[in-house]
Write an enzyme that holds these catalytic residues in place. Structure first.
Site, PDB file in Angstrom:
ATOM      1  N   ASP A  71      31.928  -6.150  25.032  1.00  0.00           N
ATOM      2  CA  ASP A  71      31.322  -5.217  24.073  1.00  0.00           C
ATOM      3  C   ASP A  71      30.327  -4.282  24.758  1.00  0.00           C
ATOM      4  O   ASP A  71      30.038  -3.197  24.262  1.00  0.00           O
ATOM      5  CB  ASP A  71      30.531  -5.988  23.005  1.00  0.00           C
ATOM      6  CG  ASP A  71      31.404  -6.958  22.244  1.00  0.00           C
ATOM      7  OD1 ASP A  71      32.580  -6.625  22.019  1.00  0.00           O
ATOM      8  OD2 ASP A  71      30.900  -8.058  21.900  1.00  0.00           O
ATOM      9  N   THR A  72      29.748  -4.787  25.852  1.00  0.00           N
ATOM     10  CA  THR A  72      28.642  -4.064  26.489  1.00  0.00           C
ATOM     11  C   THR A  72      28.875  -3.975  27.991  1.00  0.00           C
ATOM     12  O   THR A  72      29.259  -4.959  28.622  1.00  0.00           O
ATOM     13  CB  THR A  72      27.307  -4.814  26.244  1.00  0.00           C
ATOM     14  OG1 THR A  72      27.127  -4.975  24.841  1.00  0.00           O
ATOM     15  CG2 THR A  72      26.131  -4.048  26.828  1.00  0.00           C
TER      16      THR A  72
END
Lengths: 297, 297
Positions: A20-21
């Protein structure tokens, strides 16, 4: 985990889906010297379009987050905001917030304006900039430096204005074991135009020798900076990948914090250096550069 | 050799007969803070009357030999001459003479006037004092610091005028492995009025970290200073005794140079610390203070 070279389009896409990051080192990842890495801008724009969160991580303690937004924007990296920038000064101020450092105590800064700005923004009180132009006049001046119970911490960053008066004050305050000894980062060299100069990690050495104390270091590769990033952005380390070009700072940083790690070969590390690196500096994934993702997403 | 406590008059006299030369630390041996050690003046006067050679050895790199003659004379130690004073600056300049350091090369001094004076007196050319008041203005100033092939050595001593410009220049010159890296001494602390401040041994640490090089240290307890004293005064180490109050500097210094060693308990060391000291820091003889000799000679 076995090292995986990402070359096939399916592998590259599966890799991106896994996170996600992305935590991104800049020098050697987005640019090298004054050249932008081919495809880096496009890849990051695609990551954004896919809803990935981007966080730019730097050990430089002298520049404010706004000045990085300005630099990235000027170089064509679109959509960058100040809260995506995580410099070691900002991380250090966040660390003081996470430990509930008292707002009525003074922080002696052996560093530059950038550190003071980040601490001030988080409501802390600093001193030390007034010693930037101090010139030594002799022993009487040293005797006049006295312990000061208002001081609760000494924070060291890169300091082009370092002088003996600052070292003598920091040494004096650190005689009190209650006074925290913190460094924004420990880079031994400060790179400028292909040459090196003494870095933050060199500048606090006199205090280690004279006081016998060791600082808590915040910046890469130390886990403190990643802990602060995780706490500030409420990240899940298992869905987070650190992207960098240096084994001993970037990759070690991700590994220490329990994140996945992607080595790009567009900076200082050659592929043949990876197998002989210490276990905690070996990446999970390798790509030639961020540009590898450009055509497959 | 077994440790011998000198108490009986015969032992004290036999000890003195054994040596032609006494190397004397000053702080803790001749005085402690602002108090002169009882009987120290009388003992040294008696040593002189017996034809003993006295050499006063100090790691302080900031004071000239003449200023020590003045101080000793003012405190009532009679007959002292400049060639009896061996400070670490003077010893460092002597070292450059013994290694035939070229007189047409420049020595970059990260230190104070005392070092420059001693080098100038031996015909060497120095630079660096002009950076005492330097104030950092930014990266352009760093880029302007260039390697300089006229520089043949970097010498570090105590430097109350230390600043980042000096560190950046010294770092730049030391990139050339032919440029010597020398320190007058390695004391981690600089004692002033019962307090401490960062000493010479702290101030050159940034250069060790940023360059990866280690300096050659001249002062106590390193053998280089004793080698220089022996060469300059044509001493026989077997007829020479080092007198001091510190195990890790004075006694180690005498031991490293093959001299006998006398510990006085009038300074920082307690008698019960001797048995647990490392072998190379244990003295041959112990007396309560130099005053012990006063009535027996």
């Amino acid at each position: 985990m076995t090292l995986q070279h990402l070359t096939a389009a399916d592998d590259l896409r599966a890799f991106v889906d896994r996170f996600d990051t992305f935590l991104l080192d800049m020098d050697g990842v987005l640019w090298q010297g004054s050249d932008i890495i081919d495809g880096a801008r496009e890849t990051l724009a695609q990551f954004r379009a896919m809803g990935k969160r981007l966080i730019f991580v730097t050990n430089n303690s002298t520049k404010s987050r706004d000045s990085y937004v300005e630099k990235l924007t000027k170089l064509g990296f679109t959509g960058v905001t100040a809260d995506e920038i995580f410099g070691s000064s900002y991380a250090t101020a966040c660390y003081f917030t996470t430990i509930d450092f008292p707002k009525d105590k003074l922080i002696y800064v052996m560093g530059q304006q950038g550190i003071v700005d980040e601490f001030t923004a988080q409501g802390f009180q600093t001193c030390g900039l007034e010693d930037q132009g101090a010139v030594f006049h002799g022993i009487d001046e040293l005797i006049a430096i006295q312990p000061d119970e208002r001081i609760g911490a000494v924070v060291c960053g890169f300091d082009g204005y370092l002088n003996y008066t600052k070292l003598a004050k920091a040494h004096t305050y650190l005689q009190d074991p209650e006074v925290l000894f913190i460094a924004t980062n420990a880079d031994s060299q400060y790179p400028v135009s292909g040459r090196t100069f003494p870095g933050t990690g060199a500048l606090f050495q006199p205090l280690i020798t004279s006081t016998g104390r060791q600082p808590t270091v915040i910046g890469k590769p130390h886990a403190t900076m990643l802990d602060v990033i995780v706490a500030t952005h409420h990240l899940d380390p298992h869905r987070t990948c650190m992207v960098g070009d240096r084994l001993d700072t970037d990759i070690a940083f991700g590994r220490h914090g329990g994140c996945a790690t992607l080595l790009v070969l567009s900076g200082v590390t050659r592929e043949d250096q990876v197998p002989s690196a210490p276990e905690d500096m070996r990446p999970d994934y390798i790509v030639p550069s961020l540009g590898a993702f450009q055509d497959v997403l």
